[in-house]
Design a protein around this motif. Structure first.
Motif, mmCIF file in Angstrom:
data_model
loop_
_atom_site.group_PDB
_atom_site.id
_atom_site.type_symbol
_atom_site.label_atom_id
_atom_site.label_comp_id
_atom_site.label_asym_id
_atom_site.label_seq_id
_atom_site.Cartn_x
_atom_site.Cartn_y
_atom_site.Cartn_z
ATOM 1 N N LEU A 124 0.811 -1.219 0.000
ATOM 2 C CA LEU A 124 0.000 0.000 0.000
ATOM 3 C C LEU A 124 0.845 1.270 0.000
ATOM 4 O O LEU A 124 0.410 2.307 -0.509
ATOM 5 C CB LEU A 124 -0.928 0.007 1.216
ATOM 6 C CG LEU A 124 -2.173 -0.875 1.117
ATOM 7 C CD1 LEU A 124 -2.835 -1.019 2.480
ATOM 8 C CD2 LEU A 124 -3.161 -0.315 0.107
ATOM 9 N N SER A 125 2.044 1.178 0.558
ATOM 10 C CA SER A 125 2.892 2.371 0.619
ATOM 11 C C SER A 125 3.735 2.557 -0.643
ATOM 12 O O SER A 125 4.294 3.620 -0.876
ATOM 13 C CB SER A 125 3.808 2.314 1.853
ATOM 14 O OG SER A 125 4.659 1.187 1.798
ATOM 15 N N GLN A 126 3.827 1.510 -1.472
ATOM 16 C CA GLN A 126 4.588 1.604 -2.715
ATOM 17 C C GLN A 126 3.765 2.299 -3.796
ATOM 18 O O GLN A 126 2.544 2.414 -3.699
ATOM 19 C CB GLN A 126 4.965 0.194 -3.214
ATOM 20 C CG GLN A 126 6.052 -0.498 -2.411
ATOM 21 C CD GLN A 126 6.304 -1.919 -2.902
ATOM 22 O OE1 GLN A 126 5.458 -2.527 -3.534
ATOM 23 N NE2 GLN A 126 7.474 -2.451 -2.587
ATOM 24 N N LYS A 127 4.458 2.767 -4.840
ATOM 25 C CA LYS A 127 3.763 3.259 -6.021
ATOM 26 C C LYS A 127 3.115 2.075 -6.730
ATOM 27 O O LYS A 127 3.685 0.982 -6.736
ATOM 28 C CB LYS A 127 4.745 3.967 -6.962
ATOM 29 C CG LYS A 127 5.368 5.223 -6.356
ATOM 30 C CD LYS A 127 6.376 5.829 -7.315
ATOM 31 C CE LYS A 127 6.997 7.088 -6.703
ATOM 32 N NZ LYS A 127 8.002 7.696 -7.597
ATOM 33 N N PRO A 128 1.929 2.173 -7.321
ATOM 34 C CA PRO A 128 1.140 3.403 -7.485
ATOM 35 C C PRO A 128 0.138 3.659 -6.363
ATOM 36 O O PRO A 128 -0.606 4.633 -6.444
ATOM 37 C CB PRO A 128 0.404 3.126 -8.797
ATOM 38 C CG PRO A 128 0.146 1.658 -8.758
ATOM 39 C CD PRO A 128 1.365 1.056 -8.094
ATOM 40 N N SER A 129 0.098 2.781 -5.327
ATOM 41 C CA SER A 129 -0.922 2.961 -4.280
ATOM 42 C C SER A 129 -0.707 4.251 -3.494
ATOM 43 O O SER A 129 -1.637 5.022 -3.258
ATOM 44 C CB SER A 129 -0.932 1.765 -3.332
ATOM 45 O OG SER A 129 -1.341 0.599 -4.009
ATOM 46 N N ASN A 130 0.547 4.459 -3.037
ATOM 47 C CA ASN A 130 0.921 5.723 -2.382
ATOM 48 C C ASN A 130 0.031 6.100 -1.193
ATOM 49 O O ASN A 130 -0.262 7.271 -0.973
ATOM 50 C CB ASN A 130 0.907 6.878 -3.398
ATOM 51 C CG ASN A 130 2.075 6.803 -4.361
ATOM 52 O OD1 ASN A 130 3.187 6.456 -3.977
ATOM 53 N ND2 ASN A 130 1.825 7.100 -5.615
ATOM 54 N N ALA A 131 -0.406 5.083 -0.440
ATOM 55 C CA ALA A 131 -1.210 5.363 0.750
ATOM 56 C C ALA A 131 -0.298 5.673 1.934
ATOM 57 O O ALA A 131 0.890 5.345 1.934
ATOM 58 C CB ALA A 131 -2.100 4.170 1.074
#
Length: 276
Positions: free
Chosen positions: A175-182
């Motif tokens: 979730l913290s990686q691209k493309p999620s960027n949360a």
């Protein structure tokens, strides 16, 4: 407000239809192996479901069942057998293993090129660096559901409750990686302000195995709630989230019918990836 219910079964069926078409066009048909240790009813049902999925999409399957009394050496022997089996494209060891079996040793022994669950330490390391192609199945299923229901992830405040190696920790990375960027908070047994974190979260993922831990008044109105946990009770199998949460959530993935069917579908997508 009444939540939109994430239909993991319907999405999984659609994905399996796409996989069946891919398998038809493959020169060498892939094969999934499973290693099941013990007689836990939940694990047996889950593994049987995986084999039904394989039959549905034209994938061969190889079953290896060991008794509750199996030693670490016996489980490692089964792993090595599937590592060397030329027919086997990839395989999984059903978790959790009995406490008498060294899970770390078993996962390390899986050939990374046949690791359909993505839990071998080498594959987990590549995944953490964003360079791996095999993503742990349950986190992959959760992302697929969030994307299918067009839940906005960039900048979202996501709370994951539970830091296990199969869900919480890898999901926090994904979730913290691209493309999620949360923006991700990973809560656990030592988290002191959990009620506050739940109330402030845009997205809550419950993966702790505590029946109906999340109650309707605990989330903020309009939150997205994903139930991953499962607990065997006298009333049957219950998730971590009280279904009444759907009264105030905007989107809700229940247990059963939400993440579970999608996790099995993601296993098949990983197998196809290994077959390439």
């Amino acid at each position: 407000m009444s939540a939109v219910i994430m239909n993991g079964k319907a999405l999984a069926e659609r994905i399996k239809g796409e996989i069946a078409n891919q398998v038809l066009n493959m020169n060498k048909k892939p094969a999934l192996g499973t290693i099941l240790v013990g007689s836990d009813p939940g694990s047996i049902a889950y593994v049987d479901g995986k084999h039904r999925d394989c039959a549905q999409v034209g994938i061969k399957s190889i079953k290896m069942n060991l008794p509750d009394t199996a030693t670490t050496a016996q489980v490692l022997s089964a792993v090595e057998e599937l590592n060397k089996n030329l027919e086997c494209t990839g395989f999984i060891v059903q978790l959790p293993l009995p406490k008498t079996v060294d899970t770390e040793k078993v996962l390390l022994a899986i050939d990374p090129n046949k690791d359909a669950d993505g839990l071998n330490p080498i594959n987990l390391g590549k995944f953490a660096l964003g360079t791996g192609s095999i993503i742990p199945c349950t986190p992959k299923a959760i992302i697929a559901l969030l994307n299918e229901y067009k839940v906005k992830l960039p900048g979202a405040n996501v709370l994951i409750i539970g830091r296990g190696t199969t869900v919480g920790r890898p999901l926090s990375i994904l979730l913290s990686q691209k493309p999620s960027n949360a923006t991700v908070t990973l809560a656990h047994s030592a988290t002191s302000n959990l009620p506050e974190l739940i109330k402030n979260a845009d997205i809550v993922v419950a993966a702790i195995g505590s029946a109906h831990f999340i109650k309707v008044g605990m989330i903020k109105t309009g939150a997205v709630v994903i139930d991953v946990g499962i607990t065997r009770t006298r009333e049957g199998l219950l998730g971590d989230v009280d279904p009444q949460v759907a009264l105030t959530a905007s989107v809700f993935a229940p247990m059963p019918g939400g993440v579970g069917p999608m996790t099995r579908a993601m296993l098949l997508t990983n197998l196809i990836e290994l077959a390439k």
